[in-house]
Design a protein around this motif. Structure first.
Motif, mmCIF file in Angstrom:
data_model
loop_
_atom_site.group_PDB
_atom_site.id
_atom_site.type_symbol
_atom_site.label_atom_id
_atom_site.label_comp_id
_atom_site.label_asym_id
_atom_site.label_seq_id
_atom_site.Cartn_x
_atom_site.Cartn_y
_atom_site.Cartn_z
ATOM 1 N N ALA A 1 1.194 -0.995 0.418
ATOM 2 C CA ALA A 1 -0.198 -0.162 0.126
ATOM 3 C C ALA A 1 0.824 1.404 0.204
ATOM 4 C CB ALA A 1 -0.614 -0.600 0.846
ATOM 5 N N ARG A 2 0.316 2.408 -0.246
ATOM 6 C CA ARG A 2 1.161 3.786 -0.195
ATOM 7 C C ARG A 2 1.576 3.721 1.116
ATOM 8 N NH1 ARG A 2 -0.664 8.593 -3.906
ATOM 9 N NH2 ARG A 2 0.381 10.329 -2.544
ATOM 10 N N LEU A 3 2.775 4.819 1.373
ATOM 11 C CA LEU A 3 2.785 5.367 2.723
ATOM 12 C C LEU A 3 1.260 6.610 3.148
ATOM 13 C CD1 LEU A 3 4.979 5.818 5.057
ATOM 14 C CD2 LEU A 3 5.091 7.647 3.092
ATOM 15 N N TRP A 4 0.820 6.778 4.030
ATOM 16 C CA TRP A 4 -0.184 7.057 4.807
ATOM 17 C C TRP A 4 0.582 8.273 5.396
ATOM 18 C CZ3 TRP A 4 -4.902 8.835 4.474
ATOM 19 C CH2 TRP A 4 -5.119 9.232 5.820
ATOM 20 N N GLY B 1 -3.139 11.513 3.978
ATOM 21 C CA GLY B 1 -3.897 12.190 3.141
ATOM 22 C C GLY B 1 -3.692 13.497 1.988
#
Lengths: 160, 699
Positions: free
Chosen positions: B586-589, B592
């Motif tokens: 998953a992409r780095l949080w 947002g």
């Protein structure tokens, strides 16, 4: 000791649990096993819905007794509780928030604005309803929805 | 015939051949050939050292080689210890240096240097690869090996000066590319010659009163000196030697010269040359002067404590990678001096076993420091070569781009922070043992000083951990903060091989220090006389056993346990998780808000800031915030400039007044030389008269 005494003197303030909401538990939420971690996303709300969500988790309505719990990061969450019409600035962050959640994940659109942009439909800063940006599993109508309605929606996720 | 003279002659011959080869061989073959010959010098020197450590003595005199005194040479176990270290480091660094100086670098030098045009050759021709620098390199290596062999004052001073000049020329190798090198060179030249003057004065006093300039004559005549003269000799000589070792307050050359020198030269200087300061101190203080009174060694101990804490504090504040590693030399030499000082203190109180233990700790730390410091400088050199950057605030992300270099640096850093399973831990443990058990030695000074020293050693170890976590974490992990760091490529294989040889040494010292215990015991007894069972011995399972204080340690088991625990902690979750579901990337949080830029990453400066606050009073950092408002309104900010520096406070307080005074004296002296020939003739005449008067009065 003051706190303990206060707890004893106050007793239980939560209202008796209403009957299970109609429609039963969502198919997608069965895997959660009765426990849902909730991340709230304000995508452009007037904060009316936020007040009601806060009320849903207060001691009176106490959504936590049904297995729902507010968490601080989408990485920990199963459910995104989205409020408000999605503004242009919040569209991409909302997509990223939902993408950051682990599968299985659910999106609950809370309030009329989240469902169809409500008062703000057609506004120049509005991208669209939540369903236009991310797939929505459950909606809670109302402007703002009552805390009971929010609790009922969360009970359909936790199944308790 | 023993192997020592053969090996010594080999080393000398190879050194001379290397210098000659550098001058006549064309560029393409020069660097590899000189590198091979220098490595040969190192290997031969190490062979001499190892032979001496097995208990072989050798001495010789060549009365006609040097004018005046002649040349006297002698090798004992103490000299052997330092020769072994120097030889091993020289061999490894020579291999590294071939990779360093040959060919072109992966990246151009930093833009603060003069931008090289398309036709300007890489450092293969300039800098360390140049004809002059390559000619000096084997001779410098040879002088490093020969200084401990000298057995008379004139021989020692000649070799000492050869070493100083050799290192100075090598420090200046890059002077065309960077003007900062010249300033560093001037500082180094002045400081090292100040040391030479002190040394010369001290030894001249000593030799005049002892009635001979060979070490044997000094040894025999030391007890005939008056206590005042002995003390003076020791103070002069100790100041000179501690300056060479990079101890506070005569350390200022070190953080200038090391960062500006070519990286293999930094490695050689920091890992072998500073050791010779310790060698000189031990040789003169224990062997030649025969111990001495307690206040000498209290002074050494105080200098050591001061250097240890001050050096490591400056290292923790530095954001220049090489400066950080350089200041850490100051710290480690401080720890060694604490050991030497404690040893002298115990010997002065008559506790020989305890003195031997403390000296053994100091000598073991010398070899540990050499191993990890040479490795750190080699790894830092690979980084500088690949990126052209020394600023930690701009580096980062090198672990993925230079995995081998990052691993080597991590190994060196582990040694430097004195935590198991690093090699520095073994000697610092020994040092603490000797200090703690030294409390049984009677005396008020001992009772006051030893607990303080223990606290200083512990404090320096703690801050060293912060400094090297910073160097490794900010420099190698996270994301690159500069495009040059992002474009870094792994160092050429020969550089990795050279650094890898040092890494093998580091691991051997960390895992099996017991292998070195016998040689260490001989070296210690060569310095202090019979040790009475105080020196550490090799334990059964490659550990260290201290017979006298009944303590033992087996670093091998510590390493094994730590490795097992780490593997378990890292492997178990993976093993358990594999059974459930496949992993999804998953992409780095990023909350947002979009990907964090490298500018948001933790920098070396911000990492050091809390520590800087704690030591605010000691470091006295200078901070300057300059806010420029827009022209229309004082409330709207146009530009904010923030500047922060942590100056070397000792330099500010001690050196600048002296330099200003010198400057003033120089200006005042100009009035004496006003260009009048008559006046100059008068000076000559007056000088002659004074001299004749002095001679006739028999002064």
């Amino acid at each position: 000791m003051g706190l303990l005494r206060k707890i004893r003197a106050t007793g239980r303030v939560a209202e008796p649990a209403p009957p299970r909401p109609e429609g039963g538990v969502l198919e997608k939420a069965r895997e959660l096993g009765g426990s849902a971690q909730v991340r709230c996303v304000d995508a452009g709300s007037c904060n009316g819905c936020e007040i009601e969500i806060a009320a849903a988790f207060n001691p009176l309505h106490d959504a936590e007794r049904y297995g729902a719990r507010i968490v601080a990061s989408p990485r920990h969450a199963d459910v995104a509780l989205v409020t408000g019409p999605v503004t242009r600035n919040m569209a991409e962050p909302l997509r990223r928030t939902v993408a950051a959640m682990a599968e299985p994940r659910l999106v609950v659109a809370v309030g009329d604005c989240a469902i169809d942009c409500g008062e703000f439909a057609g506004g120049h800063g509005v991208e669209g309803a939540v369903a236009d940006v991310v797939p929505v599993d459950l909606t809670v109508p109302g402007c703002p929805p009552e805390p009971e309605a929010i609790v009922a929606a969360l009970r359909r996720v936790t199944g308790r | 015939m023993s192997a020592i003279p053969v090996a010594l002659a080999t080393a000398t011959g190879l050194g001379g051949a290397g210098a000659l080869a550098a001058l006549v061989v064309p560029h393409r073959a020069r660097v590899p050939l000189v590198g091979a010959l220098t490595a040969g010098v190192g290997a031969a020197g190490a062979a001499v050292g190892v032979t001496a450590l097995t208990g072989t003595h050798w001495s010789a005199e060549f009365p006609n080689v040097l004018p005046l005194g002649g040349t006297y040479l002698a090798v004992d176990a103490l000299a052997g210890w330092f020769m072994t270290i120097a030889g091993a480091v020289v061999t490894a660094v020579a291999v590294y240096g071939v990779g360093y100086a040959a060919g072109r670098p992966a990246r151009r030098p930093a833009p603060e240097c003069r931008a090289p045009g398309p036709g300007v050759p890489g450092p293969g021709v300039r800098g360390l690869g140049s004809r002059g620098a390559q000619a000096v390199l084997p001779l410098f290596a040879l002088s490093l090996l020969l200084v401990p062999v000298a057995a008379s004052v004139s021989t020692f001073l000649a070799l000492w000066e050869a070493m100083a000049l050799g290192s100075l020329l090598l420090v200046l190798a890059d002077h065309r590319e960077r003007p900062a090198v010249r300033r560093a060179g001037v500082w180094y030249a002045v400081m090292t010659h100040l040391g030479l003057v002190l040394l010369l004065t001290g030894f001249a006093l000593f030799a005049a009163d002892a009635g001979g300039e060979t070490f044997a004559a000094l040894r025999a005549g030391a007890h005939t000196l008056s206590p005042g003269v002995r003390g003076l000799v020791f103070v002069l000589v100790a100041l000179a030697f501690t300056s060479k070792a990079g101890a506070v307050p005569l350390h200022t050359w070190l953080p200038r010269a090391y960062p500006e020198a070519p990286d293999p030269v930094s490695a050689l200087m920091s890992a072998t040359m500073v050791n010779l300061g310790v060698y000189g101190l031990v040789r003169t203080g224990f062997d030649l002067l025969g111990g001495g009174t307690a206040w000498w060694w209290l002074g050494v101990l105080a200098l050591g404590g001061l250097s240890a804490v001050y050096g490591v504090l400056q290292a923790a504040m530095a954001s220049d990678l090489k400066r950080l590693v350089a200041y850490s030399s100051s710290e480690n030499m401080g720890l060694v001096l604490i050991g030497v000082g404690a040893s002298g203190l115990f010997a002065a109180h008559g506790d020989r076993p305890q003195a031997a233990l403390a000296l053994a700790a100091a000598l073991l730390h010398v070899v540990n420091h050499s191993a990890f410091k040479a490795l750190l400088f080699c790894a830092a050199g690979s980084v500088v070569r690949a990126t052209g950057l020394r600023d930690l605030d701009r580096l980062g992300g090198l672990r993925a781009r230079m995995p081998w270099t990052a691993g080597l640096f991590a190994l060196g850093a582990l040694g430097a922070v004195a935590l198991p399973p690093g090699n520095g831990f073994v000697s610092e443990w020994l040092l603490l043992q000797s200090l703690i058990h030294g409390l049984r030695v009677p005396g008020v000074a001992v009772a006051v000083v030893l607990p303080l020293s223990v606290a200083l050693v512990a404090l320096s170890a703690g801050i060293a951990a912060a400094a090297f976590v910073k160097a490794l974490g900010v420099g190698f992990f996270a994301r690159p903060r500069d495009e040059r760091a992002a474009a870094a490529r792994e160092a050429p294989p020969l550089m990795l091989v050279g650094a890898g040889l040092l890494a093998v040494g580091v691991v051997a010292l960390a895992v099996a220090p017991g292998l070195f215990a016998d040689g260490l015991g001989r070296a210690v007894s060569a310095a202090t006389g019979p040790t009475g069972g105080g020196a550490p011995r090799g334990g059964g399972e490659l550990g260290v056993r201290l017979a006298d204080v009944s303590a033992r340690m087996s670093p091998l088991w510590v390493v094994a346990a730590l490795t097992a625990a780490t593997l378990l902690a890292a492997g178990l979750p993976r093993l358990l998780a594999r059974r459930r579901r496949r992993r999804v990337h998953a992409r780095l949080w990023d909350c947002g808000g979009g990907a964090p830029t490298p500018r948001m990453a933790y920098t070396a400066t911000s990492f050091a800031e809390p520590l800087q606050r704690v030591f605010d009073d000691v470091l006295a950092p200078e901070q300057d915030v300059d806010i420029t408002p827009v022209r229309e309104s004082a409330y709207l900010v146009d530009r904010v400039r923030f500047q922060r520096s942590v100056p070397d406070r000792i330099e500010h307080r001690l050196y600048e007044p002296v330099l200003r005074g010198l400057d003033r004296a120089g200006r005042a002296a100009r009035r004496l030389a006003n260009g009048s020939v008559h006046l100059y003739l008068g000076y000559g005449f007056a000088g002659l008269v004074v001299l004749l008067l002095a001679l006739t009065t028999g002064w």
